[in-house]
Enzyme design. Structure first.
Site, PDB file in Angstrom:
ATOM      1  N   CYS A  61       0.844  -1.205   0.000  1.00  0.00           N
ATOM      2  CA  CYS A  61       0.000   0.000   0.000  1.00  0.00           C
ATOM      3  C   CYS A  61       0.877   1.252   0.000  1.00  0.00           C
ATOM      4  O   CYS A  61       1.985   1.246   0.516  1.00  0.00           O
ATOM      5  CB  CYS A  61      -0.887  -0.035   1.242  1.00  0.00           C
ATOM      6  SG  CYS A  61      -1.973   1.380   1.433  1.00  0.00           S
ATOM      7  N   SER A 121       0.500   3.697   1.820  1.00  0.00           N
ATOM      8  CA  SER A 121       0.736   4.129   3.206  1.00  0.00           C
ATOM      9  C   SER A 121       2.048   3.553   3.738  1.00  0.00           C
ATOM     10  O   SER A 121       2.776   4.224   4.463  1.00  0.00           O
ATOM     11  CB  SER A 121      -0.419   3.699   4.105  1.00  0.00           C
ATOM     12  OG  SER A 121      -1.600   4.311   3.673  1.00  0.00           O
ATOM     13  N   HIS A 140       4.669   5.720   2.369  1.00  0.00           N
ATOM     14  CA  HIS A 140       4.772   6.977   3.135  1.00  0.00           C
ATOM     15  C   HIS A 140       5.691   6.778   4.348  1.00  0.00           C
ATOM     16  O   HIS A 140       6.513   7.633   4.661  1.00  0.00           O
ATOM     17  CB  HIS A 140       3.399   7.413   3.651  1.00  0.00           C
ATOM     18  CG  HIS A 140       2.613   8.249   2.671  1.00  0.00           C
ATOM     19  ND1 HIS A 140       3.094   9.415   2.135  1.00  0.00           N
ATOM     20  CD2 HIS A 140       1.366   8.087   2.156  1.00  0.00           C
ATOM     21  CE1 HIS A 140       2.181   9.945   1.330  1.00  0.00           C
ATOM     22  NE2 HIS A 140       1.121   9.143   1.319  1.00  0.00           N
ATOM     23  N   HIS A 185      -0.187  -3.719   6.303  1.00  0.00           N
ATOM     24  CA  HIS A 185      -1.423  -3.530   7.082  1.00  0.00           C
ATOM     25  C   HIS A 185      -2.660  -3.934   6.283  1.00  0.00           C
ATOM     26  O   HIS A 185      -3.764  -3.570   6.657  1.00  0.00           O
ATOM     27  CB  HIS A 185      -1.525  -2.060   7.503  1.00  0.00           C
ATOM     28  CG  HIS A 185      -1.545  -1.138   6.324  1.00  0.00           C
ATOM     29  ND1 HIS A 185      -0.408  -0.753   5.659  1.00  0.00           N
ATOM     30  CD2 HIS A 185      -2.570  -0.600   5.640  1.00  0.00           C
ATOM     31  CE1 HIS A 185      -0.734   0.010   4.637  1.00  0.00           C
ATOM     32  NE2 HIS A 185      -2.045   0.118   4.588  1.00  0.00           N
ATOM     33  N   CYS A 200      -7.607  -2.972   3.362  1.00  0.00           N
ATOM     34  CA  CYS A 200      -7.284  -1.533   3.291  1.00  0.00           C
ATOM     35  C   CYS A 200      -7.839  -0.883   2.028  1.00  0.00           C
ATOM     36  O   CYS A 200      -8.861  -0.216   2.060  1.00  0.00           O
ATOM     37  CB  CYS A 200      -5.785  -1.276   3.423  1.00  0.00           C
ATOM     38  SG  CYS A 200      -5.365   0.488   3.453  1.00  0.00           S
TER      39      CYS A 200
HETATM   40 ZN   LIG Z   1      -3.296   0.953   3.166  1.00  0.00          ZN
END
Ligand SMILES: [Zn+2]
Ligand SMILES: [Zn+2]
Length: 360
Positions: A38, A40, A43, A60, A160
């Site tokens: 992902c 994220s 990031h 996640h 997610c």
């Molecule tokens: Zn995610």
């Protein structure tokens, strides 16, 4: 267990062996099968979210099987297929009591974290899950028991990207049938926004991206029109495609730069609703004309699609089984954990809708 650990920002993840304790009271041991890659996680690698403690096991968006349970565990059993959630809801805080599980004050956490066999350091689990690993121990409430007859990689995506995108349309914005929708960004989340808009019965779904391959995917997932914002002003083009008025709803599924966040507000009509779905880096300021919202427009934030995981995860799997939600088509590549850094490279190049790390 084997896991991919981030020790320093802007460094590749290190695949190594960690030792894990048996689940304590109220905790479960999950043998992980699939974890999606992902933005994220990216990031975190880039240091955009410096509040995340290092070293940490990222990942996640995870599905697996319950392998062991601690004392007092009641809602899942050994052998259950589960999707993990990083926002299970504590059930006690104000937001949970109001039904807003996605903005619960608590994230899952366990009593004892894994330890690196090599360095001896205690290793954190991103958002309490740490999905880039063969195993994880999580609290019982972070494991949502789901149908066995959906493959694990498809189940992982529901943890997610899919729930974030579809949920932002259905739960956060509550898009009305026959309305017009624009979606900025056609990665895993944006494509899920497009699917959500189609499920909600939107009439026109306008997808915006800078990559033609992503726009082709957008059509496959239900977009009726595409706009390559590298060639044209997306705001003008969206207005032109929506009777000169702008769309009823707009979803920003990028969250990286100011420009698209502003455009996502400018492209809606009077009473228009803009939803910021992408997870931006800390400190990304947005400047808007103070009259932007004057005609009763609004901007909403959406966090993991305003989801209530124990309701929404099974719902997503039902939509998939009914042929209304495309998950197979979203899975572009799968990699063993040893190739995890290659999976991030492919994501950065914008080649994939979604890659997953799979464990046998
Ligand atoms: Zn995610
Ligand atoms: Zn809560």
């Amino acid at each position: 267990m084997k896991a991919a650990v981030l020790y320093d920002y802007n460094h590749p993840l290190k695949v190594e062996s960690l030792s894990l304790n048996a689940p304590g009271p109220g905790e479960v041991l999950v043998k992980i099968h699939s974890t999606g890659v992902c933005h994220s996680d990216w990031h975190v690698i880039k240091g955009d979210w410096p509040h995340v403690p290092l070293p940490t096991v990222l990942g996640h968006e995870t599905s697996g099987v319950i392998e062991d349970i601690g004392s007092g565990v009641k809602t899942v059993q050994v052998g259950d297929h589960v999707i993990l959630t990083w926002k299970p809801g504590c059930g006690r805080c104000e937001m949970c009591q109001l039904g807003h599980i996605s903005v619960c004050d608590e994230v899952p956490s366990v009593k004892s974290l894994p330890v690196s066999s090599e360095s001896g350091s205690v290793v954190n689990q991103l958002v309490g899950l740490g999905g880039f690993a063969t195993h994880t121990v999580v609290p019982e409430w972070a494991a949502v028991s789901v149908d066995r007859d959906v493959p694990f990689p498809q189940k992982a995506l529901v943890g997610c990207a899919v729930t974030t995108g579809v949920g932002s349309v259905i739960n956060t914005a509550k898009v009305q049938q026959g309305s017009t929708v624009s979606v900025f960004g056609c990665g895993g989340v944006g494509l899920s926004c497009i699917q959500g808009a189609k499920i909600a019965g939107a009439d026109k779904i306008i997808a915006v991206d800078i990559k033609e391959n992503k726009l082709d995917m957008a059509i496959e997932f239900g977009a009726t029109h595409t706009v390559n914002s590298q060639n044209v002003d997306p705001v003008e083009k969206i207005r032109e495609l929506s009777d000169g008025l702008g769309t009823h709803y707009s979803f920003e599924a990028i969250g990286v730069v100011e420009k698209t966040l502003v455009q996502s507000v400018e492209c809606t009509r009077k009473k228009g609703v803009t939803v910021w779905v992408g997870a931006p880096p800390v400190g990304l300021d947005v400047t808007l004309d103070s009259r932007s919202l004057v005609f009763e427009k609004s901007i909403l934030g959406s966090y993991i699609g305003s989801a209530r995981p124990h309701i929404d995860f099974p719902k997503m799997l039902k939509l998939y089984k009914n042929g209304m939600l495309k998950l197979d088509e979203m899975l572009s590549q799968s990699h063993p954990i040893e190739d995890i850094n290659l999976a991030f490279d492919a994501m950065k190049r914008g080649e994939v809708a979604r890659s997953v790390i799979t464990f046998e």
